[in-house]
Design an enzyme around this catalytic site. Structure first.
Site, short mmCIF file in Angstrom:
data_model
loop_
_atom_site.label_atom_id
_atom_site.label_comp_id
_atom_site.label_asym_id
_atom_site.label_seq_id
_atom_site.Cartn_x
_atom_site.Cartn_y
_atom_site.Cartn_z
N GLU A 1 0.81 -1.23 0.00
CA GLU A 1 0.00 0.00 0.00
C GLU A 1 0.84 1.27 0.00
O GLU A 1 0.49 2.25 0.68
CB GLU A 1 -0.93 0.00 1.23
CG GLU A 1 -1.92 -1.14 1.19
CD GLU A 1 -2.78 -1.19 2.44
OE1 GLU A 1 -4.01 -1.26 2.28
OE2 GLU A 1 -2.25 -1.17 3.56
C1 ACM Z 1 -2.00 -5.45 4.07
O1 ACM Z 1 -3.07 -5.93 4.45
N1 ACM Z 1 -1.92 -4.16 3.79
C2 ACM Z 1 -0.81 -6.26 3.88
#
Ligand code: ACM
Length: 507
Positions: A307
């Site tokens: 992310e």
């Molecule tokens: C995640 O759930 N951002 C690895």
């Protein structure tokens, strides 16, 4: 023998046969002999489950627990007959797992207790069976972490992945960078108290895990999820990028937008990044992972990589390539969330951790497969199955729903590891990891409620034969076997969610 009449063991063993004889009766005079750690572990389980205090014998005993070299790693064998119980492990870990299975076999027998006549031959399908605990969104003290280790080890898991840093806080003290915990450990989501592990705390966790045959995998998430780094080292962090995605999260969950230099206690993700083109960033990375290498006997260092929504794709690739090389040069195996598979020149030993859905969406499957094509391996954490922080369909208010939630126990169970990422052979799958993020999970009781019983589904995916290779690997069998464990879990102090999907045994 029909599966339904076999004693209930979770995760399902590779081979189990009911004996025809009478059960072995447990009593105050039952004697234990053999490996000291195994006898102590069994005595503790028997005491918790039955109240019986069993003693060790010097010579021949009723219950023998021995390491007998020669079998597969982590394998064990159990033979229970009316007059004797013999558990052998190829190594200490196998013997420990045999003891966990024996604990599950203890049954009420009239006014007393017994073990059914049975023969079990067992070994894991996958070498890596993990639980991830996020101690960044909410800090969980050492005692809670030890509780997680006991619980995961009882289901034959052998890795504890600690998500030690995130936008909200940095939780591990480092001599080379003391400002991190001094300036960036006080927050948790929702304004709750923070905290951090001293180096001695961390070593204590590592030692405790080793005593339960678990390694610790420390994660320092980067280049995103790094707002807290900027509290200690503003020169290493970019300004927060507050785009539509962040505004949507603020609208749904409330909280303030992230501001540089101000602790963040909200739930948005994807706004932070380390500075990719500052050499000081890589000095920081080398200090952090260098110190963690010295404190971490296990082979893996996890550098996150998920992310990083405010880092450009080219910068992201450059960063994860350099960080994976730093970790590999330290003699450790890098681990990263699957997004890092986009970088073609990542260190070839890097293990990818897949957190997409059981049926991959977008390019998540290709990114995961890239680690394998590159020479590394994969850990599977399909979010719509074994993200333990997803809400249950009915039950506690805790939990999130973004991973196609709510997530039932049946859905946590009903997937086959070899079917998740197309084009990846079973041999390239290192194993399975259940993940417990803690935006809504504040206490040890919350951990129990969210993890149990779904963690048992992850344990079975990691340890037991493939679906189709064992008559036990069905939801119908699993729900019965898990239901039979309710009294043991209660005796062990596990506050599991009494899901109405499971026929819980009364005693
Ligand atoms: C995640 O759930 N951002 C690895």
């Amino acid at each position: 023998m029909h599966a339904a009449s076999l004693p209930a063991v979770v995760p399902a063993p590779s081979s189990i046969e009911a004996g025809s004889g009478a059960p072995f009766r447990l009593s105050e005079t039952t004697s234990l002999a053999g490996d000291a750690d195994a006898t102590a572990a069994l005595a503790a389980i028997v005491l918790a489950r039955t109240g019986l205090s069993l003693g060790a014998a010097e010579g021949a005993a009723d219950v023998e627990l021995r390491v007998t070299p020669g079998g597969a790693p982590e394998s064990y064998r159990i033979d229970v007959a009316e007059a004797s119980v013999v558990v052998t492990g190829a190594h200490a870990a196998g013997l420990f797992y045999g003891v966990q299975t024996l604990g599950q076999l203890i049954a009420r027998d009239g006014a007393g207790w017994s073990l059914p006549a049975v023969s079990i031959d067992d070994a894991p399908r996958f070498a890596y069976r993990g639980l991830m605990l996020d101690v960044a969104r909410h800090f969980h003290p050492v005692e809670a972490v030890k509780g997680c280790i006991d619980r995961a080890a009882s289901l034959k898991m052998n890795a504890l992945h600690l998500h030690l840093t995130d936008d909200q806080a940095w939780r591990i003290q480092l001599d080379s960078r003391p400002e991190l915990v001094e300036r960036a450990s006080a927050a948790s989501v929702g304004g709750d108290p923070g905290g951090f592990y001293t180096k001695d705390d961390y070593r204590d966790i590592v030692r405790y895990a080793a005593s339960r045959h678990m390694i610790v995998v420390p994660e320092i998430d980067m280049p995103g999820h790094t707002h807290a780094v900027g509290l200690a080292y503003p020169e290493l962090a970019e300004e927060p990028v507050v785009g539509d995605h962040i505004l949507e999260t603020l609208a749904e969950y409330g909280g303030d937008a992230p501001v540089a230099g101000v602790p963040y206690d909200g739930m948005a993700v994807g706004f932070s990044s380390l500075k990719i083109h500052e050499e000081a960033t890589y000095d920081f990375v080398a200090d952090v992972f260098g110190e963690l290498t010295a404190m971490t006997p296990g082979p893996y260092l996890h550098f996150g990589g998920d992310e990083s929504l405010s880092t450009s794709a080219a910068d992201f690739d450059e960063f994860v390539t350099r960080v994976s090389a730093i970790i590999a040069d330290l003699g450790k195996t890098p681990v990263a969330w699957h997004e890092a598979g986009a970088a073609k020149d990542i260190a070839d030993t890097t293990i990818g951790q897949y957190w997409g859905f059981v049926r991959p969406q977008g390019d998540s499957g290709e990114k995961a497969r890239a680690f394998v094509d590159n020479g590394g391996g994969l850990i599977l954490s399909p979010a719509d199955a074994i993200y333990l922080d997803m809400k249950y369909p009915s039950g506690p208010a805790l939990g999130l729903t973004w991973a196609d939630g709510p997530t039932s126990v049946e859905r946590a169970y009903s997937w086959e590891p070899s079917d998740v990422v197309p084009g990846v052979d079973e041999a390239a799958i290192l194993g399975i990891e259940a993940a417990l993020w803690t935006e809504t999970v504040c206490t040890a009781a919350d951990i129990d409620t969210m993890a149990f019983p779904r963690i048992a589904a992850a344990a079975e995916a990691g340890w037991s034969p493939a679906t189709g290779d064992s008559e036990l690997r069905t939801w119908a069998s699993f729900r019965e076997r898990v239901g039979a464990l309710g009294p043991l879990w209660t005796a062990m102090g596990i506050g599991f969610h009494p899901s109405d999907e499971i026929p819980w045994a009364a005693e």
